[in-house]
Motif scaffolding. Structure first.
Motif, PDB file in Angstrom:
ATOM      1  N   PRO A  30       8.767  -4.406   5.604  1.00 16.12           N
ATOM      2  CA  PRO A  30       8.625  -5.835   5.914  1.00 16.12           C
ATOM      3  C   PRO A  30       7.376  -6.513   5.350  1.00 16.12           C
ATOM      4  O   PRO A  30       7.453  -7.655   4.892  1.00 16.12           O
ATOM      5  N   LEU A  31       6.230  -5.833   5.373  1.00 15.36           N
ATOM      6  CA  LEU A  31       5.011  -6.461   4.857  1.00 15.36           C
ATOM      7  C   LEU A  31       5.137  -6.750   3.367  1.00 15.36           C
ATOM      8  O   LEU A  31       4.642  -7.770   2.870  1.00 15.36           O
ATOM      9  N   VAL A  32       5.812  -5.868   2.656  1.00 16.00           N
ATOM     10  CA  VAL A  32       6.033  -6.063   1.226  1.00 16.00           C
ATOM     11  C   VAL A  32       7.028  -7.195   1.004  1.00 16.00           C
ATOM     12  O   VAL A  32       6.932  -7.944   0.023  1.00 16.00           O
ATOM     13  N   ASP A  33       7.979  -7.356   1.922  1.00 14.80           N
ATOM     14  CA  ASP A  33       8.983  -8.407   1.791  1.00 14.80           C
ATOM     15  C   ASP A  33       8.385  -9.808   1.937  1.00 14.80           C
ATOM     16  O   ASP A  33       8.952 -10.779   1.429  1.00 14.80           O
ATOM     17  N   VAL A  34       7.265  -9.922   2.638  1.00 19.17           N
ATOM     18  CA  VAL A  34       6.644 -11.241   2.830  1.00 19.17           C
ATOM     19  C   VAL A  34       6.025 -11.745   1.538  1.00 19.17           C
ATOM     20  O   VAL A  34       6.219 -12.893   1.130  1.00 19.17           O
ATOM     21  N   SER A  71     -14.195 -12.194   7.188  1.00 16.48           N
ATOM     22  CA  SER A  71     -14.203 -11.073   6.251  1.00 16.48           C
ATOM     23  C   SER A  71     -12.798 -10.539   6.083  1.00 16.48           C
ATOM     24  O   SER A  71     -11.993 -10.578   7.013  1.00 16.48           O
ATOM     25  N   ASN A  72     -12.496 -10.036   4.898  1.00 19.29           N
ATOM     26  CA  ASN A  72     -11.195  -9.426   4.699  1.00 19.29           C
ATOM     27  C   ASN A  72     -11.058  -8.191   5.586  1.00 19.29           C
ATOM     28  O   ASN A  72     -12.054  -7.566   5.968  1.00 19.29           O
ATOM     29  N   GLY A  73      -9.816  -7.848   5.912  1.00 21.68           N
ATOM     30  CA  GLY A  73      -9.584  -6.717   6.797  1.00 21.68           C
ATOM     31  C   GLY A  73      -8.766  -5.612   6.164  1.00 21.68           C
ATOM     32  O   GLY A  73      -9.241  -4.510   5.945  1.00 21.68           O
ATOM     33  N   VAL A  74      -7.505  -5.906   5.841  1.00 22.07           N
ATOM     34  CA  VAL A  74      -6.624  -4.880   5.297  1.00 22.07           C
ATOM     35  C   VAL A  74      -5.474  -5.544   4.550  1.00 22.07           C
ATOM     36  O   VAL A  74      -5.096  -6.683   4.846  1.00 22.07           O
ATOM     37  N   ALA A  75      -4.916  -4.823   3.568  1.00 23.75           N
ATOM     38  CA  ALA A  75      -3.825  -5.359   2.771  1.00 23.75           C
ATOM     39  C   ALA A  75      -2.718  -4.330   2.604  1.00 23.75           C
ATOM     40  O   ALA A  75      -2.950  -3.123   2.675  1.00 23.75           O
ATOM     41  N   SER A  76      -1.517  -4.823   2.376  1.00 24.81           N
ATOM     42  CA  SER A  76      -0.369  -3.968   2.086  1.00 24.81           C
ATOM     43  C   SER A  76      -0.566  -3.264   0.748  1.00 24.81           C
ATOM     44  O   SER A  76      -1.295  -3.744  -0.122  1.00 24.81           O
ATOM     45  N   THR A  77       0.107  -2.149   0.573  1.00 29.21           N
ATOM     46  CA  THR A  77       0.071  -1.465  -0.719  1.00 29.21           C
ATOM     47  C   THR A  77       0.905  -2.223  -1.750  1.00 29.21           C
ATOM     48  O   THR A  77       0.716  -2.056  -2.954  1.00 29.21           O
ATOM     49  N   GLY A  78       1.853  -3.036  -1.252  1.00 30.02           N
ATOM     50  CA  GLY A  78       2.720  -3.791  -2.147  1.00 30.02           C
ATOM     51  C   GLY A  78       3.888  -2.999  -2.699  1.00 30.02           C
ATOM     52  O   GLY A  78       4.646  -3.504  -3.530  1.00 30.02           O
ATOM     53  N   SER A  79       4.070  -1.762  -2.224  1.00 25.31           N
ATOM     54  CA  SER A  79       5.127  -0.900  -2.769  1.00 25.31           C
ATOM     55  C   SER A  79       6.236  -0.662  -1.740  1.00 25.31           C
ATOM     56  O   SER A  79       5.978  -0.140  -0.653  1.00 25.31           O
ATOM     57  N   GLN A  80       7.457  -1.029  -2.091  1.00 28.31           N
ATOM     58  CA  GLN A  80       8.603  -0.808  -1.215  1.00 28.31           C
ATOM     59  C   GLN A  80       8.764   0.691  -0.934  1.00 28.31           C
ATOM     60  O   GLN A  80       8.723   1.506  -1.838  1.00 28.31           O
ATOM     61  N   GLY A  81       8.908   1.023   0.333  1.00 25.78           N
ATOM     62  CA  GLY A  81       9.111   2.408   0.720  1.00 25.78           C
ATOM     63  C   GLY A  81       7.854   3.247   0.692  1.00 25.78           C
ATOM     64  O   GLY A  81       7.887   4.431   1.022  1.00 25.78           O
ATOM     65  N   ARG A  85      11.207 -10.569  10.572  1.00 26.26           N
ATOM     66  CA  ARG A  85      12.139 -11.679  10.347  1.00 26.26           C
ATOM     67  C   ARG A  85      12.389 -11.882   8.849  1.00 26.26           C
ATOM     68  O   ARG A  85      13.524 -12.147   8.418  1.00 26.26           O
ATOM     69  N   ALA A  86      11.313 -11.745   8.059  1.00 31.91           N
ATOM     70  CA  ALA A  86      11.453 -11.916   6.608  1.00 31.91           C
ATOM     71  C   ALA A  86      12.398 -10.869   6.022  1.00 31.91           C
ATOM     72  O   ALA A  86      13.214 -11.177   5.142  1.00 31.91           O
ATOM     73  N   SER A  87      12.298  -9.635   6.512  1.00 30.28           N
ATOM     74  CA  SER A  87      13.172  -8.569   6.014  1.00 30.28           C
ATOM     75  C   SER A  87      14.627  -8.809   6.399  1.00 30.28           C
ATOM     76  O   SER A  87      15.548  -8.582   5.592  1.00 30.28           O
ATOM     77  N   VAL A  88      14.857  -9.262   7.629  1.00 29.76           N
ATOM     78  CA  VAL A  88      16.226  -9.543   8.088  1.00 29.76           C
ATOM     79  C   VAL A  88      16.829 -10.651   7.229  1.00 29.76           C
ATOM     80  O   VAL A  88      17.975 -10.559   6.761  1.00 29.76           O
ATOM     81  N   LYS A  89      16.031 -11.696   6.992  1.00 23.03           N
ATOM     82  CA  LYS A  89      16.508 -12.810   6.169  1.00 23.03           C
ATOM     83  C   LYS A  89      16.803 -12.358   4.742  1.00 23.03           C
ATOM     84  O   LYS A  89      17.832 -12.709   4.157  1.00 23.03           O
ATOM     85  N   LYS A  90      15.896 -11.556   4.177  1.00 26.49           N
ATOM     86  CA  LYS A  90      16.067 -11.074   2.801  1.00 26.49           C
ATOM     87  C   LYS A  90      17.333 -10.237   2.663  1.00 26.49           C
ATOM     88  O   LYS A  90      17.996 -10.257   1.621  1.00 26.49           O
ATOM     89  N   ALA A  91      17.678  -9.503   3.731  1.00 27.27           N
ATOM     90  CA  ALA A  91      18.868  -8.643   3.703  1.00 27.27           C
ATOM     91  C   ALA A  91      20.150  -9.418   3.984  1.00 27.27           C
ATOM     92  O   ALA A  91      21.235  -8.834   4.008  1.00 27.27           O
ATOM     93  N   GLY A  92      20.023 -10.727   4.224  1.00 30.96           N
ATOM     94  CA  GLY A  92      21.202 -11.555   4.459  1.00 30.96           C
ATOM     95  C   GLY A  92      21.551 -11.748   5.915  1.00 30.96           C
ATOM     96  O   GLY A  92      22.641 -12.237   6.242  1.00 30.96           O
ATOM     97  N   GLY A  93      20.631 -11.380   6.819  1.00 34.00           N
ATOM     98  CA  GLY A  93      20.884 -11.523   8.243  1.00 34.00           C
ATOM     99  C   GLY A  93      20.232 -12.755   8.838  1.00 34.00           C
ATOM    100  O   GLY A  93      19.526 -13.495   8.153  1.00 34.00           O
TER     101      GLY A  93
END
Length: 322
Positions: free
Chosen positions: A218-222, A113-123, A162-170
């Motif tokens: 980070p969840l939005v960055d994925v 069953s589905n559980g929970v999802a991100s809002t999809g909105s940065q910040g 990790r996705a956020s660090v990579k997206k920021a160039g790290g």
């Protein structure tokens, strides 16, 4: 370097390591009372995400299906997985990525069953990477060489960080990920035990109330509209108890829809299974509880997991997902 599967056997709610084996352990059946009500044990995390189950139990949605929930709280989905696989719990709540890691390690789990999802909105998401107000860290890239709290290792929290660090160039490999339960993150960050925390509600709002500053979502960055977590069982329990699984799925779907439509009741019910004050809960950002999982967002997690070397073998999403 910790072993890939360490996250499934670590934390304050340590479960027997044999539950992580490929055998799947015992198929432990749910108990049935004389009244025909089947009691099922459910492994949960004390966060806002699981509010629909508590609401559904209170509103009688599970009772209507002949079920009674017996919740047990744990530090994270990675700690719950072996409990479900061994039959300690009939059902559990876990981030989808931990289920993929488990499956790649031959742990027989099945999302139902589905559980929970991100809002999809940065910040404006229910999960965020935060630092102390006076921290020199401005972006996720600045976390190189720093300690970042994640609730369990090798799960969606570490993956998204990790996705956020990579997206920021790290370089995500230059960050030290420290395992700390969500409800202990505010204190750990305040005391300087870590430089940042990847927290979800209600810990996120608690940290902001302490003066914490958000540096990434980070969840939005994925992926957009990320499916973060799902309810699951063991493959053996699903095969041996299809009627119970169907009833749980039906009641959970009704509970998710009710939670989406009644945010005030969500905030109130969270006070019954966490120690977070109502004044804090009034300010939390609620996640989304869609009826169905977002397959594309799960595939994005799988791709990142392969890139970061989290899998022993590629997960079989067709087998894992409902």
């Amino acid at each position: 370097m910790r072993r890939l599967f360490a996250g499934l056997t670590a934390g304050a709610f340590l479960l027997v390591s044999t539950a992580c084996g490929s055998s799947g352990g015992s198929s432990s059946k749910a108990g049935e009372s004389s009244g025909g009500i089947t009691t099922v044990k459910v492994g949960l995390i004390p966060i806002v995400d699981v509010a629909p189950l508590y609401l559904g139990e209170k509103k009688g949605f599970y009772e209507k299906q002949g079920l009674k929930l017996s919740p047990t709280l744990a530090a994270g989905g990675a700690a719950i997985v072996p409990g479900v696989a061994s039959g300690q719990y009939q059902f559990g709540f876990s981030n989808v990525f931990s289920l993929m890691v488990a499956q790649s390690n031959n742990v027989p789990v099945k999302a139902i069953s589905n559980g929970v999802a991100s809002t999809g909105s940065q910040g404006q998401d229910f999960g965020a990477a935060l630092v102390k107000k006076d921290s020199s860290v401005k972006t996720a890239k600045d976390l190189e060489g720093k300690k970042v709290a994640v609730n369990t290792l090798k799960n969606i929290v570490e993956l998204s960080m990790r996705a956020s660090v990579k997206k920021a160039g790290g370089d995500p490999d230059k960050v030290s990920y420290v395992e700390i339960p969500f409800d202990q993150m505010p204190a750990a960050l305040d005391k300087g035990q870590v430089d940042a925390a990847m927290a979800v509600e209600p810990a996120l709002t608690t940290i902001k109330d302490q003066g914490g500053r958000e540096i990434a979502s980070p969840l939005v960055d994925v992926a957009p509209d990320l499916t973060v977590a799902m309810y699951f069982t063991s493959t053996r329990y699903a095969q041996q108890n299809p009627d119970v699984v169907k009833k749980f799925r039906t009641a959970t779907a009704e509970s998710l829809a009710y939670a989406n439509a009644h945010p005030d009741e969500v905030r109130q019910i969270v006070t019954t299974y966490t120690k977070v004050p109502a004044s804090v809960l009034a300010k939390v950002t609620l996640p989304k509880w869609p009826a169905e999982a977002n397959r594309a967002s799960i595939e994005a997690q799988e791709k990142l997991g392969q890139e970061f070397g989290f899998f022993k073998k590629t997960p079989d999403l067709d087998t894992l997902l409902p």
